[in-house]
Design an enzyme around this catalytic site. Structure first.
Site, PDB file in Angstrom:
ATOM      1  CG  ASP A  36      -2.275  -0.618   0.942  1.00  0.00           C
ATOM      2  OD1 ASP A  36      -2.519  -1.003  -0.212  1.00  0.00           O
ATOM      3  OD2 ASP A  36      -3.095  -0.709   1.881  1.00  0.00           O
ATOM      4  CE  LYS A  57      -8.096   1.083  -3.043  1.00  0.00           C
ATOM      5  NZ  LYS A  57      -8.403   1.469  -4.427  1.00  0.00           N
ATOM      6  CG  MET A 169      -9.085   8.042   5.530  1.00  0.00           C
ATOM      7  SD  MET A 169      -9.844   6.601   4.729  1.00  0.00           S
ATOM      8  CE  MET A 169     -10.707   5.852   6.125  1.00  0.00           C
TER       9      MET A 169
END
Length: 253
Positions: A36, A57, A169
């Site tokens: 990742d 991602k 996030m």
């Protein structure tokens, strides 16, 4: 042909010394590493014989399609390879592990999961706070700042739980999140945002709901970052230089 398998490895928040021994052993035994974007790039040094493929991602950035990642895992495993999917933080927390496990199991591929340290815990450690401090809350809620359909969680309902909130996030939505939570919580509720938690790049801003967005903006805090909200965050024992930085930012803002 010997059947292959997929291991979902939790790489922790960044620094390699936060890997578990079990994670390091799995990486060393890998034939293929799928890495990742937020994983420490030096992790490939632990797997000298593996083929390393970066499948980044990140929200708001150009990303490798999830369907393509799943096809890679399935293809290599069906060729008899040991595929290690290296995920930042804790694989089972906001890492799409559920989708990947379901697809692989439907294809008859064996899946193993190795747990790790989530960035929320690394952020709390950097601040010197307990997310479940008994003087302040009965528990902690880990929540993403945006749902799959692009909408937001029910912030007022989350605020009413009395739990510490660990929000992932959400750096780009900090002002809206703070405003929504302030509709229920006092504006002086302690809050913090920690950028690159658990790494040498870590930066922290400790404030209250009414000024966290302003101070974080003045500090230039951006993703990846974890937002922590609740009375327990008021126990933060930041270093003197961090406190001085926060004071200076408050003065300028």
């Amino acid at each position: 042909m010997k059947p292959g398998k997929v291991t979902l490895v939790s790489a922790g928040p960044g620094d390699l010394d936060l890997l578990t021994f079990r994670a390091a052993k799995a990486i060393a035994a890998a034939d293929v590493l799928l890495i990742d974007d937020l994983v420490n790039s030096e992790i490939v040094s632990l797997a000298p014989r593996a083929r390393a493929i970066r499948v980044g991602k990140r929200g708001g950035c150009r990303s490798t399609p999830q369907a393509f990642i799943t096809r890679l895992m399935r293809r290599y495993a069906q060729q008899g390879r040991h595929v290690v999917r290296v995920k930042g933080g804790e694989a089972l927390l906001f890492g799409r592990a559920g989708e990947e496990m379901s697809e692989l199991r439907r294809a008859g591929v064996e899946v193993e999961v190795i747990n790790g340290i989530s960035s929320g815990f690394a952020a709390a450690a950097g601040l010197g706070v307990s997310l479940t401090h008994r003087d302040h809350c009965p528990g902690v809620i880990f929540v993403t700042a945006h749902l799959r359909d692009g909408t937001s969680p029910d912030w007022p309902a989350l605020a009413r739980t009395g739990m510490t909130l660990a929000i992932y996030m959400g750096a780009s939505r900090l002002a809206d999140i703070a405003a929504a939570l302030s509709g229920v919580l006092p504006v002086q509720t302690p809050a913090a945002i920690v950028e690159w938690a658990g790494t040498t790049r870590e930066r922290r801003v400790v404030a209250t709901l009414d000024d966290i967005a302003r101070l974080a903006g003045a500090a230039g805090i951006v993703s990846p970052a974890v937002i922590l909200v609740g009375g327990a965050i008021g126990e933060a024992s930041c270093d003197a230089d961090v406190l001085q930085d926060a004071h200076e930012l408050s003065r300028r803002a």
